[in-house]
Write a protein that holds these residues in place. Structure first.
Motif, PDB file in Angstrom:
ATOM      1  N   ASN A  73     -56.366 -24.069  37.299  1.00 45.10           N
ATOM      2  CA  ASN A  73     -55.707 -23.689  38.527  1.00 45.10           C
ATOM      3  C   ASN A  73     -56.432 -22.473  39.090  1.00 45.10           C
ATOM      4  OD1 ASN A  73     -53.831 -22.214  40.295  1.00 45.10           O
ATOM      5  ND2 ASN A  73     -52.385 -23.816  39.719  1.00 45.10           N
TER       6      ASN A  73
ATOM      7  N   HIS B  35     -36.929 -22.802  35.710  1.00 47.63           N
ATOM      8  CA  HIS B  35     -37.033 -24.191  36.140  1.00 47.63           C
ATOM      9  C   HIS B  35     -38.019 -24.298  37.303  1.00 47.63           C
ATOM     10  CE1 HIS B  35     -35.947 -28.304  36.068  1.00 47.63           C
ATOM     11  NE2 HIS B  35     -35.347 -28.317  37.238  1.00 47.63           N
ATOM     12  N   HIS B  36     -38.827 -25.325  37.257  1.00 46.54           N
ATOM     13  CA  HIS B  36     -39.904 -25.591  38.215  1.00 46.54           C
ATOM     14  C   HIS B  36     -41.182 -24.807  37.893  1.00 46.54           C
ATOM     15  CE1 HIS B  36     -37.382 -28.130  40.599  1.00 46.54           C
ATOM     16  NE2 HIS B  36     -36.546 -27.154  40.893  1.00 46.54           N
ATOM     17  N   ASP B  37     -41.178 -24.015  36.798  1.00 44.21           N
ATOM     18  CA  ASP B  37     -42.454 -23.460  36.338  1.00 44.21           C
ATOM     19  C   ASP B  37     -43.379 -24.624  35.998  1.00 44.21           C
ATOM     20  OD1 ASP B  37     -41.822 -20.824  36.576  1.00 44.21           O
ATOM     21  OD2 ASP B  37     -41.526 -20.442  34.434  1.00 44.21           O
ATOM     22  N   PRO B  38     -44.659 -24.558  36.372  1.00 43.66           N
ATOM     23  CA  PRO B  38     -45.590 -25.643  36.028  1.00 43.66           C
ATOM     24  C   PRO B  38     -45.865 -25.658  34.530  1.00 43.66           C
ATOM     25  CG  PRO B  38     -46.762 -23.828  37.056  1.00 43.66           C
ATOM     26  CD  PRO B  38     -45.307 -23.496  37.163  1.00 43.66           C
TER      27      PRO B  38
ATOM     28  N   ALA C 239     -39.520 -30.443  35.523  1.00 50.15           N
ATOM     29  CA  ALA C 239     -39.739 -31.208  36.749  1.00 50.15           C
ATOM     30  C   ALA C 239     -41.172 -31.090  37.257  1.00 50.15           C
ATOM     31  CB  ALA C 239     -38.773 -30.731  37.842  1.00 50.15           C
ATOM     32  N   THR C 240     -41.898 -30.074  36.795  1.00 51.71           N
ATOM     33  CA  THR C 240     -43.241 -29.835  37.320  1.00 51.71           C
ATOM     34  C   THR C 240     -44.245 -29.855  36.189  1.00 51.71           C
ATOM     35  OG1 THR C 240     -42.267 -28.401  39.014  1.00 51.71           O
ATOM     36  CG2 THR C 240     -44.665 -28.311  38.736  1.00 51.71           C
TER      37      THR C 240
ATOM     38  N   VAL D 142     -48.318 -30.406  35.025  1.00 53.00           N
ATOM     39  CA  VAL D 142     -49.684 -30.319  35.522  1.00 53.00           C
ATOM     40  C   VAL D 142     -50.637 -30.748  34.418  1.00 53.00           C
ATOM     41  CG1 VAL D 142     -49.151 -28.478  37.148  1.00 53.00           C
ATOM     42  CG2 VAL D 142     -49.887 -27.892  34.832  1.00 53.00           C
TER      43      VAL D 142
END
Length: 239
Positions: free
Chosen positions: A148, A49-52, A139-140, A142
């Motif tokens: 990047n 979780h929160h991995d882009p 949640a993240t 891009v």
């Protein structure tokens, strides 16, 4: 006596009730799937979780929605995710004839598939090494089209180290190559790549890989201006 003829008008009553129409066939029950590519370093180990994540888009730039009619094969969110996985690995098209974009990475471990079923329930499933796992809504997010720089540098560094390690092994039995490797280990990455390409170490793939590194992080892995490896051309990407 005179006779007066009266015309008799007969009016027929016409039933004006609405003409019955054939019932409209219900729309087929469908599952839709959208893929989010994991852009975190080391994501092949699985999704966290929160991995882009970057949504895979179609030719028009909007999120690609793969469509599958409910059937004996596609009968659940997990089965629909499996069908999405097949399309995402160039095995099939969806039921609307949509195939996987050429510029998109194949669906793999660490990615997330958003599936909406005929009941309008939406489930997010991470792609695991075997099967799928339900996860919270990502949640993240891009932009997939935005490179990047930090991730690119990590990839470039890893590739460079692999090239240098392979060259070290190949050069170990040759004194001249071994001497070259001793000097290469002291060089800046850009000069080391130029020297490896000029010496054909570790293989003729060094040139294309060097060009890829120059694209990823040109400030570190592109050859210095005006430098040309012996007997070869500068390591600049083709335009």
């Amino acid at each position: 006596m005179s006779t007066t003829n009266h015309r008799v008008t007969v009016t027929a009553r016409i039933n004006t009730a609405d003409t019955a129409t054939a019932p409209t066939a219900p729309a087929p029950a469908v599952y839709t799937g959208t893929v989010y590519t994991n852009t975190a370093p080391g994501s092949f180990g699985g999704y966290l979780h929160h991995d882009p994540l970057a949504v895979v888009t179609g030719r028009d730039g909007t999120p690609l929605r793969l469509v599958f009619h409910a059937s004996d094969r596609v009968h659940s969110h997990e089965a629909a995710a499996s069908a999405v996985f097949d399309v995402g690995n160039y095995q099939h098209a969806d039921d609307n004839g949509q195939s996987w974009p050429d510029d998109a990475h194949p669906v793999s471990t660490g990615d997330v598939i958003k599936v909406t079923g005929p009941d309008h329930w939406t489930v997010h499933l991470s792609v695991d090494s075997t099967g799928f796992s339900a996860v919270p809504e990502p949640a993240t997010l891009v932009n997939r089209l935005t490179l990047n720089a930090e991730q690119a540098a990590d990839v470039a560094h890893h590739l460079f180290e692999e090239i240098r390690s392979a060259a070290q092994e190949k050069a170990s039995d040759d004194f001249d190559d071994y001497d070259l490797m001793m000097r290469i280990n002291e060089m800046a990455p850009s000069d080391a790549l130029a020297a490896l390409k000029g010496a054909n170490l570790p293989s003729d793939l060094t040139g294309p890989i060097a060009a890829a590194l120059a694209l990823l992080t040109p400030h570190f892995y592109a050859p210095r201006a005006g430098r040309t490896p012996a007997g070869d051309t500068p390591l600049t990407p083709a335009h």
